[in-house]
Scaffold this motif. Structure first.
Motif, PDB file in Angstrom:
ATOM      1  N   MET A   1       0.839  -1.215   0.000  1.00 35.61           N
ATOM      2  CA  MET A   1       0.000   0.000   0.000  1.00 35.61           C
ATOM      3  C   MET A   1       0.861   1.247   0.000  1.00 35.61           C
ATOM      4  SD  MET A   1      -3.182   0.908   0.040  1.00 35.61           S
ATOM      5  CE  MET A   1      -4.237   2.248   0.449  1.00 35.61           C
ATOM      6  N   SER A   2       1.926   1.212   0.868  1.00 35.93           N
ATOM      7  CA  SER A   2       2.846   2.349   0.962  1.00 35.93           C
ATOM      8  C   SER A   2       3.547   2.591  -0.356  1.00 35.93           C
ATOM      9  CB  SER A   2       3.864   2.086   2.077  1.00 35.93           C
ATOM     10  OG  SER A   2       4.815   3.099   2.101  1.00 35.93           O
ATOM     11  N   GLN A   3       3.904   1.474  -1.051  1.00 38.73           N
ATOM     12  CA  GLN A   3       4.602   1.602  -2.323  1.00 38.73           C
ATOM     13  C   GLN A   3       3.716   2.272  -3.364  1.00 38.73           C
ATOM     14  OE1 GLN A   3       6.102  -2.079  -3.766  1.00 38.73           O
ATOM     15  NE2 GLN A   3       7.222  -1.161  -5.463  1.00 38.73           N
ATOM     16  N   ASN A   4       2.376   1.942  -3.345  1.00 44.16           N
ATOM     17  CA  ASN A   4       1.450   2.563  -4.305  1.00 44.16           C
ATOM     18  C   ASN A   4       1.369   4.062  -4.093  1.00 44.16           C
ATOM     19  OD1 ASN A   4       0.854   0.155  -5.482  1.00 44.16           O
ATOM     20  ND2 ASN A   4      -0.978  -0.252  -4.226  1.00 44.16           N
ATOM     21  N   LYS A   5       1.360   4.486  -2.797  1.00 39.79           N
ATOM     22  CA  LYS A   5       1.301   5.911  -2.490  1.00 39.79           C
ATOM     23  C   LYS A   5       2.533   6.623  -3.003  1.00 39.79           C
ATOM     24  CE  LYS A   5      -1.726   5.950   1.543  1.00 39.79           C
ATOM     25  NZ  LYS A   5      -1.847   6.285   2.985  1.00 39.79           N
ATOM     26  N   ASP A   6       3.701   5.954  -2.822  1.00 36.99           N
ATOM     27  CA  ASP A   6       4.953   6.554  -3.299  1.00 36.99           C
ATOM     28  C   ASP A   6       4.914   6.737  -4.806  1.00 36.99           C
ATOM     29  OD1 ASP A   6       5.870   6.673  -0.749  1.00 36.99           O
ATOM     30  OD2 ASP A   6       7.043   4.813  -0.857  1.00 36.99           O
ATOM     31  N   ASN A   7       4.373   5.729  -5.502  1.00 36.36           N
ATOM     32  CA  ASN A   7       4.305   5.805  -6.962  1.00 36.36           C
ATOM     33  C   ASN A   7       3.370   6.924  -7.414  1.00 36.36           C
ATOM     34  OD1 ASN A   7       6.058   3.684  -7.281  1.00 36.36           O
ATOM     35  ND2 ASN A   7       4.441   2.117  -7.401  1.00 36.36           N
ATOM     36  N   GLN A   8       2.227   7.074  -6.660  1.00 39.88           N
ATOM     37  CA  GLN A   8       1.294   8.132  -7.006  1.00 39.88           C
ATOM     38  C   GLN A   8       1.924   9.499  -6.834  1.00 39.88           C
ATOM     39  OE1 GLN A   8      -2.178   7.553  -4.637  1.00 39.88           O
ATOM     40  NE2 GLN A   8      -2.768   5.648  -5.646  1.00 39.88           N
ATOM     41  N   THR A   9       2.670   9.657  -5.716  1.00 32.95           N
ATOM     42  CA  THR A   9       3.338  10.931  -5.458  1.00 32.95           C
ATOM     43  C   THR A   9       4.353  11.243  -6.534  1.00 32.95           C
ATOM     44  OG1 THR A   9       3.097  10.608  -3.087  1.00 32.95           O
ATOM     45  CG2 THR A   9       4.745  12.213  -3.787  1.00 32.95           C
ATOM     46  N   GLU A  10       5.086  10.188  -6.955  1.00 34.38           N
ATOM     47  CA  GLU A  10       6.098  10.390  -7.987  1.00 34.38           C
ATOM     48  C   GLU A  10       5.436  10.816  -9.302  1.00 34.38           C
ATOM     49  OE1 GLU A  10       8.786   7.157  -8.266  1.00 34.38           O
ATOM     50  OE2 GLU A  10       9.601   7.828 -10.188  1.00 34.38           O
ATOM     51  N   ASP A  11       4.252  10.185  -9.606  1.00 30.62           N
ATOM     52  CA  ASP A  11       3.551  10.532 -10.845  1.00 30.62           C
ATOM     53  C   ASP A  11       3.094  11.978 -10.831  1.00 30.62           C
ATOM     54  OD1 ASP A  11       3.925   8.029 -11.765  1.00 30.62           O
ATOM     55  OD2 ASP A  11       1.936   7.261 -11.199  1.00 30.62           O
ATOM     56  N   ILE A  12       2.578  12.420  -9.647  1.00 30.12           N
ATOM     57  CA  ILE A  12       2.104  13.797  -9.537  1.00 30.12           C
ATOM     58  C   ILE A  12       3.255  14.760  -9.775  1.00 30.12           C
ATOM     59  CG2 ILE A  12       1.208  15.517  -7.909  1.00 30.12           C
ATOM     60  CD1 ILE A  12      -0.420  13.267  -6.620  1.00 30.12           C
ATOM     61  N   SER A  13       4.433  14.434  -9.176  1.00 33.54           N
ATOM     62  CA  SER A  13       5.603  15.285  -9.344  1.00 33.54           C
ATOM     63  C   SER A  13       6.003  15.377 -10.807  1.00 33.54           C
ATOM     64  CB  SER A  13       6.767  14.741  -8.501  1.00 33.54           C
ATOM     65  OG  SER A  13       7.912  15.502  -8.712  1.00 33.54           O
ATOM     66  N   VAL A  14       5.980  14.249 -11.477  1.00 29.96           N
ATOM     67  CA  VAL A  14       6.352  14.218 -12.892  1.00 29.96           C
ATOM     68  C   VAL A  14       5.360  15.029 -13.709  1.00 29.96           C
ATOM     69  CG1 VAL A  14       6.524  12.731 -14.919  1.00 29.96           C
ATOM     70  CG2 VAL A  14       7.593  12.034 -12.776  1.00 29.96           C
ATOM     71  N   ASN A  15       4.066  14.944 -13.356  1.00 27.09           N
ATOM     72  CA  ASN A  15       3.049  15.690 -14.076  1.00 27.09           C
ATOM     73  C   ASN A  15       3.292  17.199 -13.983  1.00 27.09           C
ATOM     74  OD1 ASN A  15       1.716  13.435 -14.958  1.00 27.09           O
ATOM     75  ND2 ASN A  15       0.242  13.390 -13.273  1.00 27.09           N
ATOM     76  N   TYR A  16       3.544  17.682 -12.768  1.00 23.50           N
ATOM     77  CA  TYR A  16       3.814  19.110 -12.601  1.00 23.50           C
ATOM     78  C   TYR A  16       5.065  19.512 -13.366  1.00 23.50           C
ATOM     79  CZ  TYR A  16       0.293  20.030  -9.043  1.00 23.50           C
ATOM     80  OH  TYR A  16      -0.894  20.213  -8.388  1.00 23.50           O
ATOM     81  N   GLU A  17       6.079  18.686 -13.304  1.00 26.19           N
ATOM     82  CA  GLU A  17       7.335  19.006 -13.984  1.00 26.19           C
ATOM     83  C   GLU A  17       7.129  19.045 -15.492  1.00 26.19           C
ATOM     84  OE1 GLU A  17      12.030  17.628 -13.862  1.00 26.19           O
ATOM     85  OE2 GLU A  17      10.494  16.378 -12.920  1.00 26.19           O
ATOM     86  N   GLU A  18       6.354  18.095 -16.002  1.00 21.53           N
ATOM     87  CA  GLU A  18       6.089  18.054 -17.434  1.00 21.53           C
ATOM     88  C   GLU A  18       5.242  19.253 -17.875  1.00 21.53           C
ATOM     89  OE1 GLU A  18       7.295  16.073 -19.799  1.00 21.53           O
ATOM     90  OE2 GLU A  18       8.555  15.248 -18.217  1.00 21.53           O
ATOM     91  N   GLU A  19       4.237  19.574 -17.065  1.00 22.07           N
ATOM     92  CA  GLU A  19       3.407  20.736 -17.378  1.00 22.07           C
ATOM     93  C   GLU A  19       4.245  22.005 -17.402  1.00 22.07           C
ATOM     94  OE1 GLU A  19      -0.147  21.507 -15.192  1.00 22.07           O
ATOM     95  OE2 GLU A  19      -0.877  19.449 -15.398  1.00 22.07           O
ATOM     96  N   ASN A  20       5.136  22.109 -16.441  1.00 23.99           N
ATOM     97  CA  ASN A  20       5.989  23.303 -16.371  1.00 23.99           C
ATOM     98  C   ASN A  20       6.880  23.426 -17.599  1.00 23.99           C
ATOM     99  OD1 ASN A  20       4.805  23.694 -13.929  1.00 23.99           O
ATOM    100  ND2 ASN A  20       6.625  23.300 -12.697  1.00 23.99           N
ATOM    101  N   LYS A  21       7.379  22.308 -18.064  1.00 24.81           N
ATOM    102  CA  LYS A  21       8.235  22.335 -19.254  1.00 24.81           C
ATOM    103  C   LYS A  21       7.458  22.845 -20.466  1.00 24.81           C
ATOM    104  CE  LYS A  21      11.469  18.666 -17.937  1.00 24.81           C
ATOM    105  NZ  LYS A  21      11.901  17.267 -18.182  1.00 24.81           N
ATOM    106  N   LYS A  22       6.188  22.442 -20.556  1.00 25.42           N
ATOM    107  CA  LYS A  22       5.353  22.903 -21.667  1.00 25.42           C
ATOM    108  C   LYS A  22       5.064  24.402 -21.534  1.00 25.42           C
ATOM    109  CE  LYS A  22       3.058  18.420 -22.272  1.00 25.42           C
ATOM    110  NZ  LYS A  22       1.783  17.679 -22.103  1.00 25.42           N
ATOM    111  N   MET A  23       4.829  24.826 -20.297  1.00 21.41           N
ATOM    112  CA  MET A  23       4.504  26.236 -20.086  1.00 21.41           C
ATOM    113  C   MET A  23       5.707  27.145 -20.309  1.00 21.41           C
ATOM    114  SD  MET A  23       1.648  26.578 -17.053  1.00 21.41           S
ATOM    115  CE  MET A  23       2.467  25.581 -15.814  1.00 21.41           C
TER     116      MET A  23
END
Length: 235
Positions: A1-23
């Motif tokens: 369960m903890s590992q899934n949360k870590d993966n979700q957090t990592e995905d969110i971070s990547v999403n913001y980083e990717e969005e920022n690169k586009k912006m």
């Protein structure tokens, strides 16, 4: 369960980083340089990268909207150093002290001012008549006393609403105009009452009545201010 949360957090971070690169591609060169330096400053301080990308995401969106109107990121957020310090450590005590003051509702400012002005004039009038030793010499009559409360509240409201305050853009001409204009109107109405309303209606108030009324009004002002935590009154 903890590992899934870590993966979700990592995905969110990547999403913001990717969005920022586009912006970044939508920013002007000057604004893009600003955010590059700001990101570098924040990451240098060992701040959580996800939090950095999320904060920059919000700022960049606003900057893209505003740059069409001629606003630069520096104009919106201050220097890179100032903004980095604000994100890392929050506002300083100086900045907090300079925050705009939120005034109480108009009706509270009106009541607070009316009790103050009406009370002070009732006390001063009573003392003046008492020391003069001549009964009825005071110009303050019943109608005049009521007018002091009603109009005095409006005068204090006008002054309170326009008074210069830290942390906001102050218009001193507006303040002086509101102060002088409202006081002049008050004096004019008081003079008209004394000239045209006979003593049989504007009954002279003896000190034994006017002084207690004034003291009661001042006491009520003190209670009212504490009860409603009035902010923005003159006293």
């Amino acid at each position: 369960m903890s590992q899934n949360k870590d993966n979700q957090t990592e995905d969110i971070s990547v999403n913001y980083e990717e969005e920022n690169k586009k912006m970044y591609r939508q920013l002007t060169n000057k604004n893009a340089e600003y955010f590059t330096k700001l990101q570098r400053s924040l990451l240098k301080e060992d701040v959580d990268s996800e939090a950095v990308h999320q904060r920059l995401n919000v700022m960049m969106r606003e900057s893209i909207d505003k740059q069409a109107e001629g606003y630069t990121a520096r104009r919106l957020y201050g220097t890179v150093t100032e903004r980095a310090q604000l994100i890392l450590y929050g506002p300083s005590e100086e900045d907090k002290a300079a925050d705009p003051i939120e005034l109480s509702p108009d009706w509270q400012l009106y009541v607070d001012g009316a009790l103050l002005v009406g009370g002070v004039f009732a006390i001063l009038s009573g003392i003046s008549e008492y020391w003069s030793g001549t009964e009825g010499s005071s110009q303050l009559g019943l109608i005049s006393m009521i007018a002091n409360f009603l109009i005095g509240g409006l005068v204090m409201l006008a002054i309170s609403k326009t008074a210069p305050r830290p942390g906001q853009k102050n218009n001193y001409w507006k303040y002086f105009g509101a102060s002088i204009g409202s006081i002049a109107l008050w004096a004019l109405i008081a003079a008209l009452i004394n000239l045209f309303i006979p003593d049989s209606i504007n009954i002279p108030i003896p000190p034994i009545v006017s002084i207690p009324v004034g003291v009661l009004a001042i006491g009520s002002k003190w209670w009212f201010k504490r009860r409603y935590e009035v902010v923005g009154g003159i006293f």
